[in-house]
Write a protein that holds these residues in place. Sequence first.
Motif, PDB file in Angstrom:
ATOM      1  N   ALA A 298       0.904   5.770   0.557  1.00  0.00           N
ATOM      2  CA  ALA A 298       0.254   4.460   0.429  1.00  0.00           C
ATOM      3  C   ALA A 298       1.226   3.311   0.648  1.00  0.00           C
ATOM      4  O   ALA A 298       0.849   2.274   1.213  1.00  0.00           O
ATOM      5  CB  ALA A 298      -0.411   4.343  -0.939  1.00  0.00           C
ATOM      6  N   HIS A 327     -12.999   6.502  -2.712  1.00  0.00           N
ATOM      7  CA  HIS A 327     -12.070   5.411  -2.986  1.00  0.00           C
ATOM      8  C   HIS A 327     -11.707   5.331  -4.470  1.00  0.00           C
ATOM      9  O   HIS A 327     -10.524   5.132  -4.811  1.00  0.00           O
ATOM     10  CB  HIS A 327     -12.705   4.092  -2.522  1.00  0.00           C
ATOM     11  N   ALA A 328     -12.683   5.481  -5.348  1.00  0.00           N
ATOM     12  CA  ALA A 328     -12.398   5.379  -6.785  1.00  0.00           C
ATOM     13  C   ALA A 328     -11.419   6.456  -7.231  1.00  0.00           C
ATOM     14  O   ALA A 328     -10.513   6.196  -8.039  1.00  0.00           O
ATOM     15  CB  ALA A 328     -13.698   5.464  -7.590  1.00  0.00           C
ATOM     16  N   LEU A 331      -7.888   5.601  -5.976  1.00  0.00           N
ATOM     17  CA  LEU A 331      -7.247   4.581  -6.809  1.00  0.00           C
ATOM     18  C   LEU A 331      -6.786   5.147  -8.138  1.00  0.00           C
ATOM     19  O   LEU A 331      -5.720   4.794  -8.652  1.00  0.00           O
ATOM     20  CB  LEU A 331      -8.213   3.414  -7.043  1.00  0.00           C
ATOM     21  N   ALA A 332      -7.585   6.040  -8.709  1.00  0.00           N
ATOM     22  CA  ALA A 332      -7.262   6.604 -10.022  1.00  0.00           C
ATOM     23  C   ALA A 332      -6.082   7.561  -9.979  1.00  0.00           C
ATOM     24  O   ALA A 332      -5.373   7.742 -10.976  1.00  0.00           O
ATOM     25  CB  ALA A 332      -8.482   7.315 -10.605  1.00  0.00           C
ATOM     26  N   ARG A 334      -3.635   7.755  -7.264  1.00  0.00           N
ATOM     27  CA  ARG A 334      -2.677   7.485  -6.191  1.00  0.00           C
ATOM     28  C   ARG A 334      -1.227   7.611  -6.641  1.00  0.00           C
ATOM     29  O   ARG A 334      -0.338   7.850  -5.812  1.00  0.00           O
ATOM     30  CB  ARG A 334      -2.912   6.101  -5.581  1.00  0.00           C
ATOM     31  N   THR A 335      -0.940   7.455  -7.914  1.00  0.00           N
ATOM     32  CA  THR A 335       0.442   7.592  -8.384  1.00  0.00           C
ATOM     33  C   THR A 335       0.687   8.905  -9.111  1.00  0.00           C
ATOM     34  O   THR A 335       1.787   9.147  -9.601  1.00  0.00           O
ATOM     35  CB  THR A 335       0.812   6.432  -9.321  1.00  0.00           C
ATOM     36  N   SER A 352      -8.760   6.886   1.361  1.00  0.00           N
ATOM     37  CA  SER A 352     -10.215   6.723   1.426  1.00  0.00           C
ATOM     38  C   SER A 352     -10.558   6.000   2.716  1.00  0.00           C
ATOM     39  O   SER A 352      -9.704   5.358   3.332  1.00  0.00           O
ATOM     40  CB  SER A 352     -10.704   5.910   0.228  1.00  0.00           C
ATOM     41  N   ALA A 355      -9.796   2.365   2.189  1.00  0.00           N
ATOM     42  CA  ALA A 355      -8.380   2.006   2.321  1.00  0.00           C
ATOM     43  C   ALA A 355      -7.977   1.918   3.786  1.00  0.00           C
ATOM     44  O   ALA A 355      -7.233   1.009   4.186  1.00  0.00           O
ATOM     45  CB  ALA A 355      -7.507   3.026   1.592  1.00  0.00           C
TER      46      ALA A 355
END
Length: 444
Positions: A298, A327-328, A331-332, A334-335, A352, A355
């Motif tokens: 990312a 996408h959700a 985001l939840a 990604r790290t 996603s 993104a």
Amino acid sequence: MKTSVSDRTASSAAAGPAAAAPAAALATDRPRADAARWPDVAHGPRGSATRTAVTRLLVQRALAALPLRTALGDAPVTGDEGPLVRVHDPEAFFRRIGTDGLIGFGESYMAGEWEADDLVGALTVLASHLTSLVPRPLQRLRGTWARRRPSGQRNTLEGARQNVHRHYDLSNDLFALFLDPTMTYSSAVFRKRPVVWSDLADAQHRKIDRLLDLAGVGDGTRLLEIGTGWGELALRAAARGARVVSVTLSQEQRDLATSRIAQAGHADRVSVELCDYRQVTGRYDAVVSVEMIEAVGADYWPVYFDTLERLLLPGGRIALQAITMPHARMLATRTTYTWIHKYIFPGGLIPSVEAIAQHTAAAGLRMRENDGYGGHYAETLRLWRERFTQRSAEVDALGFDPVFRRMWEFYLAYSEAGFRAGYLDVRQLLLTRATTTARDGGLR
């Protein structure tokens, strides 16, 4: 080969599906993990007794609500429907999950602490209920218990080279055991169902041809391919009369791709370079990149799409094939540091569609077409998994130990389950310039 068998196996451990098995096969001997190669599999985490007990309670409660049958140790099977998951060593199983979450779940499989009579089926059930497996209060506290990705896996110029090396340079011979003769390591597009092994090479050519058509590749096209694989796309583009520059960070892939291209008589049309996409120069009529964006990370998506825009000639077209996730969920997570990052694809992140759209727009590109076909990837992975399982003796002969074999089986099954559950998708995208830039002689 550029690496020894022991080096290859050790590197996969440092970086870190079977066909449905009969019930009798669930009691197979557990593999002995070499502690030097697989330290976390061999030793497992210490974990606290309290945390293990709480994990056991939470996991058993979650499993009881799913269409699965489970058996813990010598206890009778519970549940009335679904695949059977048999946990041979419940204490180790729950301790690993309590300490390392899904990393521990995967390592427990590698250690032989649990089995399933239908591994893909069991993992598909879990993937279909992923958001409900962890209680909501714990989901809100994800940042306090989920492991974060190590900074060493960031895709800097050197980091990207190391991350690619740890997967794609394992052994060309290993990949040849389960890939079809085209040596294509991405989703195929099948013509009909049911899908059998003899369909796979034809389906891979159909996928490649769709991408080349999307990019408008024909006689005289100056084509850039980002991510060579083992050369099949470059070969088919050259057969159309294109002149191809293909870049990869894998020495093993470059060596075999160069050999295949020369044997096909296209060495005058195709150049395969060991080069990071960020260092490519020149400008091209078309750019094609197949399932490479997942390895970008990312942090570097803006650079990736800016690079695509920079390399594209006026009127040019970009065809991408990308694995995507909701996408959700992206985001939840990604790290989050996962089993896949530790053992299979260090440094990767599946984007996603949202993104991709956001970053393409920021780079001055527009998404013109967007077609998905996740079910075809599930079938592609099934064929790879069955082939890998059938040729397990040849995997062993290459020097890969039983823990590696279980790891690879789990990886293929885990991936297939993601597509079958709809948690993952794969898309072919067409990108073009949103406007004419100053580089092209003015704004429009």
